[in-house]
Design an enzyme around this catalytic site. Structure first.
Site, mmCIF file in Angstrom:
data_model
loop_
_atom_site.group_PDB
_atom_site.id
_atom_site.type_symbol
_atom_site.label_atom_id
_atom_site.label_comp_id
_atom_site.label_asym_id
_atom_site.label_seq_id
_atom_site.Cartn_x
_atom_site.Cartn_y
_atom_site.Cartn_z
ATOM 1 N N SER A 146 -61.353 -101.248 69.340
ATOM 2 C CA SER A 146 -61.816 -99.863 69.299
ATOM 3 C C SER A 146 -63.262 -99.808 69.783
ATOM 4 O O SER A 146 -64.031 -100.761 69.593
ATOM 5 C CB SER A 146 -61.746 -99.343 67.864
ATOM 6 N N TYR A 159 -63.809 -99.876 58.930
ATOM 7 C CA TYR A 159 -63.035 -99.830 60.176
ATOM 8 C C TYR A 159 -63.850 -100.456 61.318
ATOM 9 O O TYR A 159 -63.350 -101.285 62.067
ATOM 10 C CB TYR A 159 -62.672 -98.379 60.501
HETATM 11 N N1 NAD Z 1 -55.607 -93.312 68.357
HETATM 12 C C1 NAD Z 1 -56.842 -93.599 68.731
HETATM 13 O O1 NAD Z 1 -57.643 -92.702 69.156
HETATM 14 C C2 NAD Z 1 -57.316 -95.022 68.649
HETATM 15 C C3 NAD Z 1 -58.616 -95.307 69.149
HETATM 16 C C4 NAD Z 1 -59.079 -96.608 69.078
HETATM 17 C C5 NAD Z 1 -58.275 -97.609 68.554
HETATM 18 N N2 NAD Z 1 -57.013 -97.313 68.083
HETATM 19 C C6 NAD Z 1 -56.218 -98.420 67.549
HETATM 20 O O2 NAD Z 1 -54.935 -98.391 68.158
HETATM 21 C C7 NAD Z 1 -54.004 -99.046 67.311
HETATM 22 C C8 NAD Z 1 -52.738 -98.223 67.239
HETATM 23 O O3 NAD Z 1 -53.043 -97.022 66.557
HETATM 24 P P1 NAD Z 1 -52.381 -95.618 66.928
HETATM 25 O O4 NAD Z 1 -53.478 -94.705 67.278
HETATM 26 O O5 NAD Z 1 -51.240 -95.790 67.859
HETATM 27 O O6 NAD Z 1 -51.914 -95.140 65.465
HETATM 28 P P2 NAD Z 1 -50.482 -95.058 64.774
HETATM 29 O O7 NAD Z 1 -50.777 -94.773 63.347
HETATM 30 O O8 NAD Z 1 -49.603 -94.147 65.526
HETATM 31 O O9 NAD Z 1 -49.904 -96.551 64.946
HETATM 32 C C9 NAD Z 1 -50.298 -97.607 64.139
HETATM 33 C C10 NAD Z 1 -49.046 -98.260 63.574
HETATM 34 O O10 NAD Z 1 -49.439 -99.429 62.821
HETATM 35 C C11 NAD Z 1 -48.567 -99.513 61.709
HETATM 36 N N3 NAD Z 1 -49.169 -100.313 60.656
HETATM 37 C C12 NAD Z 1 -50.200 -99.960 59.844
HETATM 38 N N4 NAD Z 1 -50.463 -100.947 58.972
HETATM 39 C C13 NAD Z 1 -49.589 -101.944 59.233
HETATM 40 C C14 NAD Z 1 -49.368 -103.214 58.661
HETATM 41 N N5 NAD Z 1 -50.097 -103.648 57.621
HETATM 42 N N6 NAD Z 1 -48.393 -104.000 59.178
HETATM 43 C C15 NAD Z 1 -47.644 -103.543 60.203
HETATM 44 N N7 NAD Z 1 -47.790 -102.349 60.766
HETATM 45 C C16 NAD Z 1 -48.751 -101.549 60.299
HETATM 46 C C17 NAD Z 1 -48.396 -98.062 61.292
HETATM 47 O O11 NAD Z 1 -47.247 -97.906 60.462
HETATM 48 C C18 NAD Z 1 -48.299 -97.342 62.613
HETATM 49 O O12 NAD Z 1 -46.963 -97.146 63.040
HETATM 50 C C19 NAD Z 1 -54.702 -99.239 65.966
HETATM 51 O O13 NAD Z 1 -55.108 -100.592 65.852
HETATM 52 C C20 NAD Z 1 -55.908 -98.328 66.060
HETATM 53 O O14 NAD Z 1 -56.982 -98.770 65.253
HETATM 54 C C21 NAD Z 1 -56.524 -96.052 68.125
#
Ligand code: NAD
Length: 278
Positions: A146, A159
């Site tokens: 991130s 985070y």
């Molecule tokens: N959405 C954004 O703007 C953004 C920006 C920067 C980084 N990210 C990173 O992208 C990645 C994906 O996030 P996203 O935005 O698609 O969100 P999301 O919530 O749609 O997907 C994350 C998934 O991880 C799963 N998860 C959570 N804890 C878990 C665990 N302990 N074991 C297994 N699975 C688990 C959740 O159930 C979920 O389906 C994350 O690491 C997040 O930090 C997202």
């Protein structure tokens, strides 16, 4: 897409693959005919995800409600993947959770966020990558970091720290792989603002500034093809140039001996704005 690890019949393991960015990447890999292992703690999503990915072209889909922070469970997952597929060509460590807690929040918030966002990546990489290296065939490891792990804005320290740690781990992993002349390479996906369950905060509609998970996945594959380690994604509000300046400014806090997080410091915020514009 011409990356050798990404081809029909090969196997991808994606954590957090039940939704958001992970699911969008899984769909693209299914379209390429890859077999998929979808790991997500949200058990209730998995049956539908399996159907979707089979319809998208995946020859086989295995789902697992493994919590990536549980090392013993990750060991069991590895044994199941090994016995069903005997290989893993692409590992995406993408499971992540947000935290709204502050610096004095309970230990539980800190241990959960660090345990999933960082510990989960360590568990997956330490257990899955050595056999990928030993196989001697081309492989990809993609860890989802991130921008908050680089510019570390105030308000979300657990985070930020989890993602900063993930970044350093992934850099060290890629350095190790390169030193070993491994056919496996590691990459750091740095999404911009992406509209997913993690960021929706009750909103039903994508804000104009956000990218979709699919845009993020497509950008990631384009940059992987170029061989990028740092896959720095823009979004509809933030350009690469803006990100570069924000990162240079953050590092400048140390070089220029400014207060930490000077971008948000009342004595420095105007100077940051001038730097951004200049
Ligand atoms: N959405 C954004 O703007 C953004 C920006 C920067 C980084 N990210 C990173 O992208 C990645 C994906 O996030 P996203 O935005 O698609 O969100 P999301 O919530 O749609 O997907 C994350 C998934 O991880 C799963 N998860 C959570 N804890 C878990 C665990 N302990 N074991 C297994 N699975 C688990 C959740 O159930 C979920 O389906 C994350 O690491 C997040 O930090 C997202």
């Amino acid at each position: 897409m011409s990356l050798t690890a990404i081809q029909a019949g090969n196997v991808a393991v994606i954590t957090g693959g039940g939704a958001g960015i992970g699911l969008a990447v899984a769909r693209r890999l299914a379209e390429r005919g890859m077999a998929l292992v979808i790991v997500d703690i949200q058990d209730a999503l998995l049956a539908e995800v399996e159907t979707t990915l089979l319809q998208s072209g995946a020859p086989q889909v295995m789902t697992s409600a493994t919590d990536v922070s549980d090392r013993a469970a990750v060991q069991d997952l590895k044994a199941s993947v090994q016995s069903r597929f005997g290989r893993c060509d692409l590992l995406m460590c993408n499971a992540g959770i947000q935290s709204d807690g502050d610096i004095f929040d309970t230990n539980q918030t800190w241990s959960r966020v660090l345990g999933v966002n960082f510990g989960g990546v360590v568990n997956m990489c330490q257990i899955f990558v050595p056999p990928m290296i030993a196989a001697g065939t081309p492989g990809l490891v993609i860890n989802t970091g991130s921008k908050q792990g680089i510019t570390t804005p105030p308000g979300n320290p657990a985070y930020n720290i989890s993602k900063a740690a993930l970044r350093v781990f992934t850099e060290a992993l890629q350095h190790h792989l390169r030193e070993q002349n491994s056919a496996v390479s590691a990459h750091l996906l740095i999404p911009g603002f992406v509209f997913t369950g993690l960021t929706s905060r009750g909103r039903a509609e994508k804000p104009a500034g956000a990218w979709t998970p699919e845009q993020t996945a497509d950008f990631m594959f384009d940059r992987l093809e170029q061989g990028d380690f740092y896959i720095l994604c823009p979004d509809n509000d933030v350009t690469r140039e803006m990100d570069e300046k924000r990162m240079i400014w953050a590092m400048g806090d140390i070089v220029e001996n400014r207060p930490p997080l000077s971008r948000w410091h009342p004595d420095w915020a105007n100077r940051f704005d001038a730097f951004l514009e200049g």
